[in-house]
Design a protein around this motif. Structure first.
Motif, short mmCIF file in Angstrom:
data_model
loop_
_atom_site.label_atom_id
_atom_site.label_comp_id
_atom_site.label_asym_id
_atom_site.label_seq_id
_atom_site.Cartn_x
_atom_site.Cartn_y
_atom_site.Cartn_z
N LEU A 1 20.60 -22.71 -10.24
CA LEU A 1 20.68 -22.23 -8.87
C LEU A 1 20.31 -23.26 -7.81
O LEU A 1 20.80 -23.19 -6.69
CB LEU A 1 19.77 -21.00 -8.71
CG LEU A 1 20.05 -19.84 -9.66
CD1 LEU A 1 18.98 -18.76 -9.52
CD2 LEU A 1 21.42 -19.26 -9.40
N GLY A 2 19.42 -24.19 -8.14
CA GLY A 2 18.96 -25.14 -7.14
C GLY A 2 18.78 -26.53 -7.70
O GLY A 2 18.45 -26.70 -8.88
N LEU A 3 18.97 -27.55 -6.86
CA LEU A 3 18.88 -28.95 -7.26
C LEU A 3 18.30 -29.76 -6.11
O LEU A 3 18.70 -29.57 -4.95
CB LEU A 3 20.27 -29.49 -7.62
CG LEU A 3 20.44 -31.01 -7.77
CD1 LEU A 3 19.72 -31.49 -9.03
CD2 LEU A 3 21.91 -31.39 -7.83
N ALA A 4 17.37 -30.64 -6.40
CA ALA A 4 16.81 -31.53 -5.38
C ALA A 4 16.58 -32.91 -5.99
O ALA A 4 16.18 -33.04 -7.16
CB ALA A 4 15.51 -30.97 -4.82
N PHE A 5 16.82 -33.95 -5.20
CA PHE A 5 16.53 -35.32 -5.60
C PHE A 5 15.15 -35.71 -5.07
O PHE A 5 14.80 -35.39 -3.92
CB PHE A 5 17.57 -36.28 -5.01
CG PHE A 5 18.94 -36.12 -5.60
CD1 PHE A 5 19.33 -36.87 -6.69
CD2 PHE A 5 19.84 -35.21 -5.05
CE1 PHE A 5 20.60 -36.72 -7.24
CE2 PHE A 5 21.11 -35.06 -5.59
CZ PHE A 5 21.49 -35.81 -6.69
N HIS A 6 14.40 -36.40 -5.89
CA HIS A 6 13.13 -36.93 -5.40
C HIS A 6 13.41 -37.83 -4.20
O HIS A 6 14.41 -38.56 -4.17
CB HIS A 6 12.42 -37.72 -6.51
CG HIS A 6 11.01 -38.05 -6.16
ND1 HIS A 6 10.66 -39.10 -5.33
CD2 HIS A 6 9.83 -37.48 -6.55
CE1 HIS A 6 9.35 -39.16 -5.20
NE2 HIS A 6 8.81 -38.18 -5.93
N PRO A 7 12.55 -37.80 -3.16
CA PRO A 7 12.81 -38.61 -1.97
C PRO A 7 12.96 -40.10 -2.25
O PRO A 7 13.64 -40.82 -1.50
CB PRO A 7 11.57 -38.34 -1.09
CG PRO A 7 11.08 -37.01 -1.53
CD PRO A 7 11.39 -36.93 -2.99
N GLN A 8 12.36 -40.58 -3.34
CA GLN A 8 12.47 -42.00 -3.69
C GLN A 8 13.53 -42.26 -4.75
O GLN A 8 13.57 -43.34 -5.34
CB GLN A 8 11.11 -42.51 -4.20
CG GLN A 8 9.98 -42.38 -3.18
CD GLN A 8 10.28 -43.18 -1.92
OE1 GLN A 8 10.69 -44.33 -1.97
NE2 GLN A 8 10.08 -42.53 -0.77
N PHE A 9 14.41 -41.27 -4.98
CA PHE A 9 15.45 -41.40 -6.01
C PHE A 9 16.29 -42.66 -5.76
O PHE A 9 16.85 -42.85 -4.68
CB PHE A 9 16.36 -40.18 -5.98
CG PHE A 9 17.45 -40.18 -7.02
CD1 PHE A 9 17.24 -39.61 -8.27
CD2 PHE A 9 18.68 -40.76 -6.76
CE1 PHE A 9 18.25 -39.60 -9.23
CE2 PHE A 9 19.70 -40.76 -7.71
CZ PHE A 9 19.47 -40.19 -8.95
N GLY A 10 16.36 -43.54 -6.80
CA GLY A 10 17.19 -44.74 -6.72
C GLY A 10 16.64 -45.82 -5.84
O GLY A 10 17.25 -46.89 -5.71
N GLN A 11 15.46 -45.59 -5.22
CA GLN A 11 14.90 -46.58 -4.31
C GLN A 11 13.64 -47.20 -4.89
O GLN A 11 13.49 -48.42 -4.89
CB GLN A 11 14.61 -45.93 -2.96
CG GLN A 11 15.87 -45.37 -2.29
CD GLN A 11 15.56 -44.57 -1.05
OE1 GLN A 11 14.78 -45.00 -0.20
NE2 GLN A 11 16.18 -43.41 -0.93
N ALA A 12 12.75 -46.37 -5.39
CA ALA A 12 11.58 -46.88 -6.09
C ALA A 12 11.98 -47.22 -7.53
O ALA A 12 12.78 -46.50 -8.15
CB ALA A 12 10.45 -45.86 -6.07
N GLU A 13 11.44 -48.28 -8.05
CA GLU A 13 11.82 -48.72 -9.40
C GLU A 13 11.49 -47.64 -10.44
O GLU A 13 10.38 -47.12 -10.48
CB GLU A 13 11.09 -50.01 -9.73
CG GLU A 13 11.51 -50.59 -11.08
CD GLU A 13 10.83 -51.93 -11.36
OE1 GLU A 13 10.98 -52.43 -12.48
OE2 GLU A 13 10.15 -52.46 -10.45
N GLY A 14 12.50 -47.30 -11.24
CA GLY A 14 12.30 -46.33 -12.31
C GLY A 14 12.32 -44.88 -11.86
O GLY A 14 12.14 -43.99 -12.69
#
Length: 704
Positions: free
Chosen positions: A274-287
């Protein structure tokens, strides 16, 4: 000849207008309890009329009667109660005005036309007129009671046998005849509907919808999102538990990102991913390539479980990504599958917010000190040292997060500290205003009201005590001494608008006329609306577009991209992939139009699984998962629902009878209008298959 007394004429006119308005109010109250026209005389459908509709009728009748009274008084140079003969003439003119007001409300407005209410207005206002004339004769002429009653009645009867009186009676019967024809003859109903549309045109909008990926279909897409810092891709969450990545804005193939479909069990009613969210640092902070997914697992034999989980998309293969699941919340719930909530969003503060519906709780465990449900939670998934560990939890699992120390209920003994706000029925979609940080939520209602709420921390949004701006007469699950707040906007169910989908406060530059306004949708009607946001209460919204898939295959999300575009997802049918991702565009560029019967798929073999899914998503909320009439919303309808698992039900109704009710709705068959017409939503073959499925229910579920 006596001179014309303007003072007396004014008093008489005011009295008549008061009679009409009182007749509307009293008629409304009376017809909510009894039938003015007995069913033994004439079987009429039950019609829902709101208090606002009643006041609209009062205005219409008042305006028409004011015109009639003024003209009659000026032309005849006397007022209605000056004599019994003048009263009879006034009553004939009254019949013309009454019929004109009735016809206008029926043909030229969108007010639900209730023959019972219209009849009550006529009956009560006639009684008021007669009593007023009797009072004048008793007081002014010192007439006896018999004469005071007999003189006006005899004068009216005599006047009705004149040419004008006969014409008035024939005209008087016209609205009743049209109302009966409207509910019994689909051809006449269609013509009347066209007249209503002509009188109430929808303003042409500068906006429309365009299929963003005409070469792709999705299996019940519930959400589309962009990852932080990635403007070249979209991620589409399918209700079956699959996430795809697709290029944006151009076409291209779908790339499978995550597949947990076998962890969901059977996806039915309001369950699924039903719901999906990306971490605010997704793809920006290493790992950090973390996503958060909220879904319902129907596999456990002892009930269903709603989970909020973290997945790592860094591994190169799908199996490893799936194996990375870390469960933050595991919430056992009642096993009917309704009211799960759904939104998962990160705020600008870096905390994760989750919307939970009122159905997310084990049976008979409801207190906010014991379970997480019916509200919005605020969680620290990065587990900052300054925040608090979750308190012990007896009904599920809570782990891998901390509670922000400034959450509003941290020190409240009767509310778990994870709560940000309470009292929401089913907050399926919410988003943050990018300028102010305010949360705007579409709270899916029960049987009458849908709500749009602006969420403030620490407040209770009144469910189940109130829906819309009206009390439900129900008590809360618990007594909580916290501030309460009603919705910014609420709308009543009709045959098509029935399930709000929260959207976005638009702050981009792509759509200048929508800037600083709230864009949202209705799942059933697939309409896209906008409303102003600078008022504490909004009563009017603007329709700007409509998708081409309806009912619970309709709109499932409204989102704004980093570049400013607004996207809409539609679910499509549960039986086969047909969901779409749509882009809001200028009307001249739109390619999404209402589908016609000619585009209907050819008839095929009966598919019981597909028909069961069709029933579950569209019918089970009221009629129950098994068809026993005990759905979660049944108690709020104030209508006795049939037990379709009983052989006796089917013995008294043919397949044609059942089909007619499904296709045309309850009102068209002399039943409750709360049963909507599905002919505008479902294809003909789907209705045929649904009838077969309903007829099979006694073999599946009848309790002997």
């Amino acid at each position: 000849m006596k001179p014309f007394n303007y003072k007396h004429a004014t008093y008489a006119a005011v009295a008549q207008l008061v009679f009409i308005v009182l007749a509307c109010v009293l008629g409304f109250a009376l017809t909510r309890e009894i039938n003015i026209i007995p069913k033994a005389v004439l079987r009429l459908p039950e019609v829902y009329v709101s208090p606002s509709d009643m006041w609209s009728l009062a205005r219409i009748f008042g305006c028409v009667y004011l015109l009639q009274i003024v003209l009659a008084t000026l032309i005849l140079k006397s007022h209605a109660f000056s004599s019994a003969r003048r009263f009879a003439t006034e009553y004939v003119l009254y019949l013309f005005a009454y019929t004109t007001a009735s016809l206008y409300s029926f043909l030229a407005t969108t007010i639900n036309y209730d023959p019972q209410l219209i009849a009550a207005i006529g009956l009560i206002s006639t009684l008021f007129y007669l009593l007023a004339m009797m009072a004048v004769l008793l007081w002014r002429d010192r007439a006896g009671v018999g004469a005071a009653l007999g003189q006006p009645v005899l004068a009216v009867v005599k006047r009705l046998f004149s040419i004008s009186g006969v014409l008035a009676l024939l005209y008087f019967l016209l609205p009743l005849g049209l109302g009966m024809a409207f509910t019994t003859d689909r051809d006449i109903a269609n013509r009347i509907t066209q007249i209503r549309i002509w009188f109430n045109p929808v303003p042409a909008s500068e906006w429309g919808l365009k299929n963003l990926y005409p070469g792709l279909v999705f299996e019940q897409p519930v959400l589309v999102k962009q990852a932080p810092g990635d403007d070249d891709s979209l991620y589409v969450l399918e209700r079956v538990g699959v996430v795809y990545k697709v290029p944006f804005p151009g076409g291209g193939d779908k790339e499978l990102v995550l597949d947990i479909r076998d962890q969901l069990g059977e996806v039915e009613v309001e369950n699924g991913a039903l719901g999906l969210a990306f971490h605010p640092q997704f793809g920006q902070a290493e790992g950090n390539r973390q996503i958060y997914l909220y879904y319902t697992d129907t596999r456990p034999e002892d009930g269903q479980v709603n989970r909020l989980s973290r997945f790592d998309l860094d591994p190169p293969d799908v199996a490893a990504r799936r194996a990375s699941e870390q469960v933050l919340l595991s919430l056992p719930r009642v096993d009917d599958g309704f009211h799960n909530g759904g939104s998962v969003e990160f705020g600008s503060d870096g905390y994760l917010y989750l919307g939970l519906g009122e159905g997310v709780h084990p049976r008979d465990v409801r207190r906010s000190a014991e379970v997480l449900r019916a509200g919005i939670l605020r969680l620290d998934v990065d587990m900052r040292e300054s925040n608090l560990p979750p308190q012990p939890f007896a009904h599920g699992q809570v782990q891998h997060y901390r509670v922000p120390a400034d959450n509003p209920f941290v020190d409240h003994p009767d509310i778990r500290a994870e709560y940000w706000a309470l009292g929401l029925r089913n907050p399926f979609r919410f988003t943050f205003d990018p300028d102010t940080g305010d949360i705007w939520v579409g709270d899916v209602g029960s049987t009458v009201w849908e709500e749009v709420n602006r969420i403030e921390p620490g407040k209770h949004y009144q469910f189940p005590m109130a829906e819309g701006h009206h009390s439900t007469g129900r008590s809360g699950w618990e007594s909580l001494d916290i501030p309460q707040q009603g919705p910014v906007y609420a709308y009543e169910h009709n045959a098509y608008d029935r399930a709000v989908i929260g959207g976005v406060v638009y702050r981009g530059d792509q759509y200048p006329s929508l800037r600083d306004r709230y864009v949202f949708a209705d799942n059933y009607s697939a309409k896209i609306f906008v409303m102003d946001i600078d008022q504490p209460r909004v009563d009017e919204v603007e329709l700007i577009a409509r998708a081409d898939q309806y009912a619970q295959r309709g709109v499932s999300s409204v989102v704004q991209l980093n570049s400013g575009e607004i996207l809409v997802t539609t679910l499509g049918a549960a039986s086969e992939p047909g969901g779409e991702v749509l882009l809001l565009v200028r009307a001249a560029d739109a390619d999404v139009v209402e589908r016609t019967v000619a585009e209907e798929a050819p008839a095929g073999d009966y598919d019981e699984k597909a028909s069961a899914a069709l029933y579950a998503v569209n019918c089970a909320r009221c009629h129950g998962l098994t068809g026993d009439g005990e759905g979660p919303d049944a108690a709020m309808l104030n209508v006795e629902l049939p037990d379709m698992t009983s052989p006796m039900f089917h013995a008294s109704r043919s397949a044609e009878d059942i089909r007619a009710v499904i296709e045309e709705g309850g009102a068209a068959q002399g039943m409750s209008p709360l049963m909507p017409p599905w002919g505008g939503f479902l294809q003909s073959r789907e209705i045929d298959d649904l009838v077969i499925y309903l007829q099979s229910l006694p073999d599946k579920h009848h309790r002997h």
